[in-house]
Scaffold this motif. Structure first.
Motif, PDB file in Angstrom:
ATOM      1  N   GLU A   1      18.306  19.654  -4.039  1.00 30.93           N
ATOM      2  CA  GLU A   1      16.974  19.986  -3.526  1.00 30.93           C
ATOM      3  C   GLU A   1      16.782  21.501  -3.463  1.00 30.93           C
ATOM      4  O   GLU A   1      17.688  22.240  -3.097  1.00 30.93           O
ATOM      5  CB  GLU A   1      16.784  19.396  -2.112  1.00 30.93           C
ATOM      6  CG  GLU A   1      16.789  17.881  -2.056  1.00 30.93           C
ATOM      7  CD  GLU A   1      18.193  17.310  -1.971  1.00 30.93           C
ATOM      8  OE1 GLU A   1      19.170  18.091  -1.854  1.00 30.93           O
ATOM      9  OE2 GLU A   1      18.329  16.075  -2.064  1.00 30.93           O
ATOM     10  N   GLU A   2      15.602  21.950  -3.801  1.00 30.18           N
ATOM     11  CA  GLU A   2      15.236  23.358  -3.602  1.00 30.18           C
ATOM     12  C   GLU A   2      15.228  23.662  -2.109  1.00 30.18           C
ATOM     13  O   GLU A   2      14.905  22.788  -1.286  1.00 30.18           O
ATOM     14  CB  GLU A   2      13.852  23.603  -4.188  1.00 30.18           C
ATOM     15  CG  GLU A   2      13.305  24.993  -3.938  1.00 30.18           C
ATOM     16  CD  GLU A   2      11.977  25.204  -4.666  1.00 30.18           C
ATOM     17  OE1 GLU A   2      11.863  24.757  -5.826  1.00 30.18           O
ATOM     18  OE2 GLU A   2      11.059  25.798  -4.083  1.00 30.18           O
ATOM     19  N   GLN A   3      15.559  24.875  -1.735  1.00 26.57           N
ATOM     20  CA  GLN A   3      15.591  25.253  -0.320  1.00 26.57           C
ATOM     21  C   GLN A   3      14.969  26.629  -0.122  1.00 26.57           C
ATOM     22  O   GLN A   3      15.117  27.534  -0.940  1.00 26.57           O
ATOM     23  CB  GLN A   3      17.050  25.250   0.156  1.00 26.57           C
ATOM     24  CG  GLN A   3      17.224  25.549   1.635  1.00 26.57           C
ATOM     25  CD  GLN A   3      18.642  25.311   2.123  1.00 26.57           C
ATOM     26  OE1 GLN A   3      19.427  24.618   1.462  1.00 26.57           O
ATOM     27  NE2 GLN A   3      18.979  25.878   3.262  1.00 26.57           N
ATOM     28  N   TRP A   4      14.231  26.760   0.967  1.00 27.30           N
ATOM     29  CA  TRP A   4      13.802  28.065   1.465  1.00 27.30           C
ATOM     30  C   TRP A   4      14.380  28.228   2.864  1.00 27.30           C
ATOM     31  O   TRP A   4      14.486  27.247   3.616  1.00 27.30           O
ATOM     32  CB  TRP A   4      12.269  28.130   1.571  1.00 27.30           C
ATOM     33  CG  TRP A   4      11.520  28.184   0.285  1.00 27.30           C
ATOM     34  CD1 TRP A   4      11.184  27.134  -0.514  1.00 27.30           C
ATOM     35  CD2 TRP A   4      10.967  29.345  -0.348  1.00 27.30           C
ATOM     36  NE1 TRP A   4      10.466  27.568  -1.606  1.00 27.30           N
ATOM     37  CE2 TRP A   4      10.321  28.931  -1.518  1.00 27.30           C
ATOM     38  CE3 TRP A   4      10.967  30.708  -0.023  1.00 27.30           C
ATOM     39  CZ2 TRP A   4       9.674  29.820  -2.373  1.00 27.30           C
ATOM     40  CZ3 TRP A   4      10.320  31.581  -0.877  1.00 27.30           C
ATOM     41  CH2 TRP A   4       9.686  31.144  -2.039  1.00 27.30           C
ATOM     42  N   GLY A   5      14.711  29.454   3.242  1.00 29.18           N
ATOM     43  CA  GLY A   5      15.154  29.747   4.594  1.00 29.18           C
ATOM     44  C   GLY A   5      14.329  30.871   5.173  1.00 29.18           C
ATOM     45  O   GLY A   5      14.014  31.832   4.464  1.00 29.18           O
ATOM     46  N   VAL A   6      13.984  30.749   6.440  1.00 28.11           N
ATOM     47  CA  VAL A   6      13.228  31.797   7.139  1.00 28.11           C
ATOM     48  C   VAL A   6      13.996  32.118   8.419  1.00 28.11           C
ATOM     49  O   VAL A   6      14.156  31.261   9.292  1.00 28.11           O
ATOM     50  CB  VAL A   6      11.804  31.339   7.491  1.00 28.11           C
ATOM     51  CG1 VAL A   6      11.033  32.489   8.149  1.00 28.11           C
ATOM     52  CG2 VAL A   6      11.051  30.826   6.270  1.00 28.11           C
ATOM     53  N   LEU A   7      14.463  33.352   8.529  1.00 28.79           N
ATOM     54  CA  LEU A   7      15.237  33.761   9.703  1.00 28.79           C
ATOM     55  C   LEU A   7      14.277  34.284  10.771  1.00 28.79           C
ATOM     56  O   LEU A   7      13.682  35.354  10.606  1.00 28.79           O
ATOM     57  CB  LEU A   7      16.258  34.836   9.320  1.00 28.79           C
ATOM     58  CG  LEU A   7      17.182  35.318  10.430  1.00 28.79           C
ATOM     59  CD1 LEU A   7      17.930  34.159  11.069  1.00 28.79           C
ATOM     60  CD2 LEU A   7      18.170  36.343   9.892  1.00 28.79           C
ATOM     61  N   LEU A   8      14.116  33.514  11.833  1.00 27.54           N
ATOM     62  CA  LEU A   8      13.139  33.866  12.869  1.00 27.54           C
ATOM     63  C   LEU A   8      13.718  34.794  13.926  1.00 27.54           C
ATOM     64  O   LEU A   8      13.013  35.652  14.459  1.00 27.54           O
ATOM     65  CB  LEU A   8      12.621  32.587  13.545  1.00 27.54           C
ATOM     66  CG  LEU A   8      11.897  31.604  12.634  1.00 27.54           C
ATOM     67  CD1 LEU A   8      11.479  30.376  13.426  1.00 27.54           C
ATOM     68  CD2 LEU A   8      10.680  32.248  11.974  1.00 27.54           C
ATOM     69  N   GLU A   9      14.982  34.569  14.279  1.00 25.37           N
ATOM     70  CA  GLU A   9      15.618  35.386  15.313  1.00 25.37           C
ATOM     71  C   GLU A   9      17.075  35.609  14.932  1.00 25.37           C
ATOM     72  O   GLU A   9      17.700  34.748  14.323  1.00 25.37           O
ATOM     73  CB  GLU A   9      15.592  34.662  16.679  1.00 25.37           C
ATOM     74  CG  GLU A   9      14.210  34.333  17.195  1.00 25.37           C
ATOM     75  CD  GLU A   9      14.257  33.469  18.459  1.00 25.37           C
ATOM     76  OE1 GLU A   9      15.318  33.371  19.090  1.00 25.37           O
ATOM     77  OE2 GLU A   9      13.214  32.867  18.784  1.00 25.37           O
ATOM     78  N   GLY A  10      17.617  36.749  15.358  1.00 24.82           N
ATOM     79  CA  GLY A  10      19.025  37.016  15.146  1.00 24.82           C
ATOM     80  C   GLY A  10      19.295  37.649  13.794  1.00 24.82           C
ATOM     81  O   GLY A  10      18.409  38.225  13.152  1.00 24.82           O
ATOM     82  N   SER A  11      20.541  37.494  13.377  1.00 31.29           N
ATOM     83  CA  SER A  11      20.952  38.098  12.108  1.00 31.29           C
ATOM     84  C   SER A  11      22.155  37.339  11.571  1.00 31.29           C
ATOM     85  O   SER A  11      22.696  36.446  12.226  1.00 31.29           O
ATOM     86  CB  SER A  11      21.307  39.571  12.312  1.00 31.29           C
ATOM     87  OG  SER A  11      22.445  39.661  13.165  1.00 31.29           O
ATOM     88  N   GLY A  12      22.568  37.701  10.374  1.00 33.69           N
ATOM     89  CA  GLY A  12      23.715  37.044   9.773  1.00 33.69           C
ATOM     90  C   GLY A  12      23.905  37.496   8.351  1.00 33.69           C
ATOM     91  O   GLY A  12      23.352  38.505   7.919  1.00 33.69           O
ATOM     92  N   VAL A  13      24.730  36.737   7.652  1.00 31.35           N
ATOM     93  CA  VAL A  13      24.962  36.995   6.240  1.00 31.35           C
ATOM     94  C   VAL A  13      24.675  35.711   5.482  1.00 31.35           C
ATOM     95  O   VAL A  13      25.249  34.658   5.795  1.00 31.35           O
ATOM     96  CB  VAL A  13      26.422  37.441   5.987  1.00 31.35           C
ATOM     97  CG1 VAL A  13      26.696  37.555   4.494  1.00 31.35           C
ATOM     98  CG2 VAL A  13      26.701  38.759   6.694  1.00 31.35           C
ATOM     99  N   ARG A  14      23.760  35.797   4.526  1.00 28.62           N
ATOM    100  CA  ARG A  14      23.489  34.672   3.653  1.00 28.62           C
ATOM    101  C   ARG A  14      24.388  34.792   2.437  1.00 28.62           C
ATOM    102  O   ARG A  14      24.404  35.844   1.781  1.00 28.62           O
ATOM    103  CB  ARG A  14      22.017  34.713   3.230  1.00 28.62           C
ATOM    104  CG  ARG A  14      21.607  33.654   2.226  1.00 28.62           C
ATOM    105  CD  ARG A  14      21.536  32.285   2.850  1.00 28.62           C
ATOM    106  NE  ARG A  14      20.994  31.283   1.939  1.00 28.62           N
ATOM    107  CZ  ARG A  14      20.942  29.993   2.218  1.00 28.62           C
ATOM    108  NH1 ARG A  14      21.364  29.539   3.391  1.00 28.62           N
ATOM    109  NH2 ARG A  14      20.445  29.142   1.362  1.00 28.62           N
ATOM    110  N   ILE A  15      25.137  33.731   2.172  1.00 27.54           N
ATOM    111  CA  ILE A  15      25.971  33.701   0.974  1.00 27.54           C
ATOM    112  C   ILE A  15      25.226  32.849  -0.046  1.00 27.54           C
ATOM    113  O   ILE A  15      24.821  31.716   0.248  1.00 27.54           O
ATOM    114  CB  ILE A  15      27.353  33.088   1.275  1.00 27.54           C
ATOM    115  CG1 ILE A  15      28.040  33.897   2.374  1.00 27.54           C
ATOM    116  CG2 ILE A  15      28.217  33.045   0.029  1.00 27.54           C
ATOM    117  CD1 ILE A  15      28.285  33.127   3.638  1.00 27.54           C
TER     118      ILE A  15
END
Lengths: 126, 126
Positions: free
Chosen positions: A53-67
């Motif tokens: 499946e195609e995916q979109w991500g929206v980071l609303l709060e915080g932080s991180g590392v997308r791999i």
């Protein structure tokens, strides 16, 4: 009712899925797209996996590392990203955790019900 | 690059669409789903219309009234909603305006390029 209304912070809504240690998602399924409202504990890790499946991500709060696709992208609140089908991806939350919306199209059949875990991991068959 | 990364507040990204007076969208197209990052001026009105694509809306900031299927639903930051295909819908922003993400699946062909306007209005042919 012509459609449905929800709130991102209402923990009584959606199907609960425990994706990994410290990663709790609430799943909302439409016919063509599915939303996953995901809270990630500080420094929690979502292992690299993939799905058709195609995916979109929206980071609303915080932080991180997308791999994604073997590369690492530092992300913070307001960043969003497109993940084509079958691309390997994962996420590591930063020290304050993260709150995201993931969007899947088509809806992920394995997410339609409450349960545990991601999908196929690196090295598993499609 | 295996996918794409954006930011909700980077006005240089996406295709600009002027949906209505005081309603400016930036459009990001995937293969199965399309995101529209929409800023609505205080008290601006998006007229009731419909289209064959499924839609989700996520209200990130502000407040307003979502009109859907002939009913009015007051909404504020954190609310999100599912709009099935072909259901009539519109939006009126509150006094502080609104900042939303709309998700369309499949992607709306008429939104693939920069331009103006919504889709079919009430009373128009499908």
């Amino acid at each position: 009712m012509p459609g449905k209304f929800y709130n991102l912070h209402d923990l009584s809504q959606g199907h609960l899925r425990h994706l990994a240690e410290g990663m709790e998602a609430r799943i909302f399924a439409g016919e063509k797209a599915m939303l996953s409202v995901l809270r990630v504990a500080p420094n929690a890790v979502g292992e690299v996996h993939h799905h058709p499946e195609e995916q979109w991500g929206v980071l609303l709060e915080g932080s991180g590392v997308r791999i994604q696709g073997g590369e690492e992208y530092p992300v913070s609140a307001g960043d969003f990203w497109w993940t084509p089908k079958n691309v390997l991806h994962g996420f590591r939350a930063g020290g304050e955790g993260a709150f995201l919306i993931d969007i899947f199209s088509p809806p992920r059949g394995d997410y339609e019900l409450a349960g545990r875990g991601f999908a196929a991991k690196l090295g598993e068959a499609d």
